[in-house]
Structure formats: structure tokens, C-alpha cells
Write a protein that holds these residues in place. Structure first.
Motif, PDB file in Angstrom:
ATOM      1  N   LEU A   1     -20.166  28.743 -55.134  1.00  0.00           N
ATOM      2  CA  LEU A   1     -19.474  27.494 -55.043  1.00  0.00           C
ATOM      3  C   LEU A   1     -18.128  27.428 -55.381  1.00  0.00           C
ATOM      4  N   ASN A   2     -17.623  27.869 -56.408  1.00  0.00           N
ATOM      5  CA  ASN A   2     -16.245  28.230 -56.429  1.00  0.00           C
ATOM      6  C   ASN A   2     -15.366  28.849 -55.581  1.00  0.00           C
ATOM      7  N   HIS A   3     -16.190  30.272 -55.153  1.00  0.00           N
ATOM      8  CA  HIS A   3     -15.690  31.087 -54.046  1.00  0.00           C
ATOM      9  C   HIS A   3     -15.527  30.065 -52.620  1.00  0.00           C
ATOM     10  N   ALA A   4     -16.579  29.396 -52.451  1.00  0.00           N
ATOM     11  CA  ALA A   4     -16.673  28.525 -50.979  1.00  0.00           C
ATOM     12  C   ALA A   4     -15.346  27.518 -51.254  1.00  0.00           C
ATOM     13  N   LEU A   5     -15.012  27.177 -52.304  1.00  0.00           N
ATOM     14  CA  LEU A   5     -13.973  26.033 -52.541  1.00  0.00           C
ATOM     15  C   LEU A   5     -12.545  26.633 -52.547  1.00  0.00           C
ATOM     16  N   GLU A   6     -12.538  27.910 -52.917  1.00  0.00           N
ATOM     17  CA  GLU A   6     -11.398  28.544 -52.507  1.00  0.00           C
ATOM     18  C   GLU A   6     -11.109  28.702 -51.116  1.00  0.00           C
TER      19      GLU A   6
END
Length: 276
Positions: free
Chosen positions: A212-217
């Protein structure tokens, strides 16, 4: 709103425990929702702030504090003052805090705790020493001198777990627990137990937060990418599941984040949502 971030790697003796140091200066102000991530950190904070998570903790203007891992669904917030300042941060390797300071996962998991509970009067002394210096290399030297006695008593890290975590980071969490078990010849039950004992999160939750942090980036940095493409690049093959997970962790759908209806801030390894 701006962030100036300087990064330094630790000296070899600290490498088993510390991933890197960062020195942050920012003019960010207001209330932010903190997106859970997979890094435990020790902050020497020079900026006015209040940290809180309902039914878990409230820290008013902490000078030194530990930030533990937060469960996927736990909401945490930071209220920053209008001063242009920042802090010096130690970003630990997974379980680095436990190995270095002897803290258990139950003490940190879901919490931010005042550094005075661990360091007592030394917390104020090292904070003042770091505040007096503008040079990141000098700050690193002061911190490492302070930590030396802990290193001498520290525990050795779990090598197998480190290899697993390095793979998860490299793949941005786009793996299954079955793939990890197969690749490292470890049963899913042993993998679950290892994560619970050493990290505090289940492997599934750790993977989910990483993804999810990868997606937000991607949402923030790849404005020309469609949500369908971002969901696929984040390991989701069902866009509705992707949207549901973003809403669950952020409180807003990815479309609102992409259109800047809800401003998103990124500072080094952490994502924030500006609420006010």
C-alpha cells in the motif's frame, strides 16, 4: 510545503541494527494522518508537534521518542507547528530496536513512546547536543557515540528473517506468504511465528502495508498512470480490492488522492495525508 532530507548510512558496527539516519527540515504545518509503514524509528525532534492515536497514546512536544509499527487499521496523527525545523531520525532495520535496546514488540507495537522512559536524563542531554549542531555528519558521530554502550550489549539479528525482509522490500511487498515459504524452505506456520515474535505483525499484514505504501508513492509520483495500472503495479489484480484497501488505510479512495482532493505528503520513507 517543503521537506529537506539528508541521508547517511551507519558505521559498520551499527549496520546490523540501523538501516540509515535522516536529517529532516520542513515547513509543514497542520494535522496529518500518518500512514502505517514497516519502519521502527527513533526521533530526536526539534519541531513543535503533537502525536496521538485514540486509545493508544498522546505525546505533546516530545523531544525524543520511539515510533513503533502500527497495525494496519490503527489510525495515528501528527499535529505540526508552524516553525521551520525538523529532527534527526534513526531508521532501524526490522527488529533493530529490540536487538539494540532489549525492548519487546509488545512495548512498541501500536505505540509511540517517550524516549525518557528508556534513556532517562540522557535523552535530554543527547537532544540538546544534536540541536546545537547543523552538520549531519557531526550529529551521526554524536548519536553513534551515545549508542555504543547499547551495541556492546545488543543481540545478534535473525539472519533468515533479514533475508526475507530484504526480498519483501525489493519486491515492494508484491509476494505471497506461500512464495516466501517456498523460496526460503520454511513452513507457513514457522514464518507466521517468526514475524509475530520478531516484528509484531503477521507476514500477510507486513506485505499489505508494504504494497500500500508503494501504491501511494505511485499515485503521487506517476500522475499519468491510470488507477488500473497503479493497482496492477501494486500487486492487485482486482481494482475494487485495491480501492477498498486504500480507503481502509487512508480514509479516502485513490481517485481523491490522485486528484489532490486530499493532499498527500511524502517524506523519505513515510506517507502522510494532510487533514487541516
Amino acid at each position: 510545503m517543503s521537506y529537506k532530507v539528508e541521508i547517511l548510512t551507519p558505521s559498520p558496527i551499527y549496520d546490523p541494527y540501523i538501516e540509515y539516519y535522516k536529517n529532516v527540515i520542513t515547513d509543514a504545518e497542520g494535522t496529518f494522518k500518518c500512514v502505517p509503514n514497516t519502519s521502527e524509528e527513533l526521533y530526536f525532534n526539534f519541531k513543535k508537534c503533537k502525536l496521538y492515536s485514540n486509545n493508544h497514546y498522546v505525546l505533546d512536544d516530545p523531544k525524543v521518542y520511539f515510533a513503533g509499527l502500527h497495525p494496519y487499521e490503527q489510525e495515528a496523527f501528527a499535529r505540526l507547528g508552524n516553525d521551520v525545523s525538523g529532527g534527526f531520525v534513526i531508521v532501524f532495520r526490522p527488529n533493530g530496536i529490540q536487538n539494540l535496546f532489549g525492548l519487546s514488540n509488545s512495548e512498541l507495537f501500536g505505540y509511540a513512546i517517550d524516549g525518557k522512559t528508556i534513556f532517562r536524563s540522557f535523552a535530554e542531554e543527547i537532544w540538546l547536543s544534536l540541536k546545537e549542531s547543523d552538520d549531519i555528519h557531526l550529529k551521526k558521530a554524536k548519536v553513534e557515540s551515545f549508542l555504543l554502550s547499547y551495541v556492546k550489549c545488543g543481540r545478534s539479528p535473525n539472519t533468515l528473517l533479514n533475508y526475507i525482509l530484504e526480498l519483501i522490500k525489493k519486491e515492494n511487498g508484491i509476494l505471497s506468504t506461500a512464495e516466501i515459504s517456498r523460496q526460503f524452505n520454511i513452513s507457513t506456520r514457522s514464518l507466521e511465528r517468526k514475524f509475530r515474535n520478531y516484528i509484531g505483525l503477521s507476514p500477510k499484514e507486513f506485505l499489505q502495508i508494504t504494497r500500500l505504501n508503494h501504491a501511494l508513492e505511485l499515485i503521487q509520483n506517476q500522475q499519468n498512470f491510470s488507477l488500473t495500472r497503479i493497482s496492477y503495479l501494486s500487486g492487485y489484480y482486482d481494482q475494487s480490492h485495491f480501492i477498498k484497501d486504500i480507503e481502509k488505510i487512508c480514509g479516502f479512495p485513490p481517485g481523491a488522492l490522485k486528484r489532490d482532493v486530499q493532499p498527500q505528503e511524502h517524506c523519505d520513507n513515510r506517507n502522510f495525508l494532510k487533514l487541516s
